[in-house]
Scaffold this motif. Structure first.
Motif, PDB file in Angstrom:
ATOM      1  N   ALA A 123      -0.905   1.944  -0.832  1.00  0.00           N
ATOM      2  CA  ALA A 123      -0.629   2.162  -2.256  1.00  0.00           C
ATOM      3  C   ALA A 123       0.855   2.434  -2.455  1.00  0.00           C
ATOM      4  O   ALA A 123       1.409   2.136  -3.517  1.00  0.00           O
ATOM      5  N   SER A 124       1.502   3.005  -1.452  1.00  0.00           N
ATOM      6  CA  SER A 124       2.945   3.257  -1.569  1.00  0.00           C
ATOM      7  C   SER A 124       3.677   1.946  -1.802  1.00  0.00           C
ATOM      8  O   SER A 124       4.559   1.852  -2.656  1.00  0.00           O
ATOM      9  N   ASP A 155      -2.287   4.405 -10.988  1.00  0.00           N
ATOM     10  CA  ASP A 155      -2.565   4.682  -9.576  1.00  0.00           C
ATOM     11  C   ASP A 155      -4.020   5.119  -9.472  1.00  0.00           C
ATOM     12  O   ASP A 155      -4.361   6.278  -9.724  1.00  0.00           O
TER      13      ASP A 155
END
Ligand code: PLP
Length: 480
Positions: free
Chosen positions: A150-151, A271
């Protein structure tokens, strides 16, 4: 094997079949016994390094020797994320189907930088991500791509957002431009800050907006921070809303945040790394309400969709902005193929693994109903745990538990000093984890230290959760 392995390029077919059986046996055995090993590794820093030779072998060694060292040296240094007692951070599972997918993907060993360099990689990825989007109720026509974490997904999305400002940063850089500002809640994951740092915003360009008592971003605070930045000559450009915050799985009010973004012309990135997959069960569709208004959204199958690390999915309704930010084709990567997606055009990375296979296998094995049933079960277990905490006279819950994570602490009557409560609870956590049956982690919510019980492993069952509750009580000297 050692000497004559020089005479051929790689293992023979027969050797490989035999090695596959040996390694397969090890893998199956590991899966069977993982739950009976201490979940948290007990070795000291440096132990593994000391046990291994300084230099690689000059001559090749047989598989049995690698496996012996794997068992004797490496295994004690494993913290078992695939363990039913793993309840720290976010519980995850490398499911059997996912493990098989990893194997196949390694065997194929294709690099999907261009459609031409592996057409099936690009096309299966597009198909499986359409399945995923529709399974969680996102528009099917969104573009999706898989990356490691996800980063990475958030960094790439915010780079596209920066390009969408029209400030021509790609061509001219940031110098001489108004300072760009990015917004997220104080509960957002640190990957948002890191993306901001990489994109040249500086710490001062990342605003952490306060959250309400339920740990959701305060939209009034977002709005007033944006106004202040505008009045001081800064250039707001993106908001990151979180669906399932890292500490307490809170869900930001995405529909209201989307309104604010629309009004101010800001990119909305969601997110949903952990909780996005919950929407595969219809009763959790609410969590993604308003997300169809987002410009991009990240969700990690390696968190709560039983896919081995790593597998993060980025969806967007504006793929053209990603191309504007990233497409750059040197001569040696030009092809004569038209009308196909070249995934390298949408991100900074060139090479990419065939991660879609493991996700495809996961969908094929469980089916969407099977996946929803597992998610439901994890939530059921967490809710049972939450109810025991709520009913206990010396325990308290520090946040709502909408999914499969429960934040709690012991709070003896008369002990109200936060530092003392932290000491008590940190010591409890350390002693519970030392037993090896479970591994929980901690966080702070509004400055208050608490323990987290995070359920996400397919082997975790009610018995294991009851045992965890009992252990916590027993270790704290409380009745359960
Ligand atoms: N976003 C959220 C909400 C998370 O909880 C995490 C990690 O736990 C991340 C992003 C970062 O995930 P990754 O390790 O895939 O970069």
């Amino acid at each position: 094997m050692s000497q004559d392995s020089h005479d051929r390029a790689d293992m023979t077919d027969a050797e490989f079949r035999m090695a596959l059986a040996q390694v397969g046996d090890w893998v199956a055995g590991y899966r069977e016994k993982a739950g009976s090993m201490p979940v948290l590794s007990r070795i000291a820093p440096g132990d593994i390094e000391k046990a291994l030779p300084m230099d690689p072998p000059a001559l090749g060694e047989p598989v049995a020797m690698w496996l012996k060292d794997l068992e004797e040296i490496i295994l004690p240094g494993i913290t078992h994320w695939n363990h039913p007692g793993f309840m720290a951070y976010f519980g995850i599972t490398g499911s059997a189907a996912g493990i098989l997918g990893e194997l196949v993907s390694s065997a194929i060993n294709s690099n999907g930088m261009l459609w031409k360099t592996c057409p099936a990689l690009t096309e299966l990825e597009q198909v499986v991500l359409r399945w995923y989007a529709s399974a969680i109720g996102l528009p099917r026509d969104w573009f999706g791509m898989i990356s490691d974490t996800a980063s990475t997904s958030t960094l790439v999305a915010l780079a596209a957002a920066r390009e969408a400002t029209g400030l021509n940063v790609r061509e001219e850089g940031l110098s001489g431009k108004p300072p760009l500002v990015l917004y997220c809640s104080e509960e957002a994951h640190s990957s948002v800050d890191k993306a901001g740092l990489v994109l040249g915003l500086g710490v001062r360009g990342i605003r952490r907006v306060s959250s309400d008592m339920a740990l959701r971003m305060r939209v009034d605070a977002l709005e007033s921070t944006i106004h202040q930045d505008l009045s001081e000559g800064r250039r707001p450009f993106a908001v990151v809303a979180t669906v399932g915050t890292t500490s307490a799985t809170a869900v930001d009010p995405v529909p209201d945040i989307a309104e604010v973004c629309k009004r101010h012309g800001l990119w909305l990135h969601v997110d949903a790394a952990y909780a996005g997959s919950a929407a595969i069960a219809h009763e959790f569709r609410w969590a993604l309400a308003g997300c169809d208004q987002a410009d991009s959204l990240v969700v990690n199958p390696h968190k709560w969709l039983f896919t081995p690390i790593d597998c993060s999915v980025l969806f967007t309704r504006k793929p053209e902005m990603f191309r504007e930010a990233f497409s750059l084709v040197p001569e040696y990567l030009r092809t004569d193929v038209h009308g196909a997606v070249d995934l390298m055009d949408y991100s900074f990375q060139l090479g990419r693994r065939f991660r879609a296979i493991k996700l495809w296998f996961v969908f094929r094995y469980f089916g969407t109903e099977g996946l929803a049933a597992r998610i439901r079960e994890h939530v059921r277990l967490a809710q049972a745990f939450a109810s025991w905490i709520d009913a206990h006279p010396v325990m308290e819950r520090l946040a709502p538990a909408p999914f499969s994570v429960v934040c709690f602490r012991i709070h003896p009557r008369g002990t109200d000093d936060e530092a003392e409560l932290q000491r008590l609870n940190a010591s409890l956590l350390e002693r519970v984890n030392a037993g090896g049956e479970v591994f929980l982690s901690h966080t702070k919510l509004k400055g208050r230290y608490c323990l987290r019980m995070a359920i996400g492993n397919l082997q975790t069952n009610m018995h294991r959760v009851q045992r965890a509750f009992h252990l916590i009580c027993e270790t704290a000297g409380l009745s359960s």
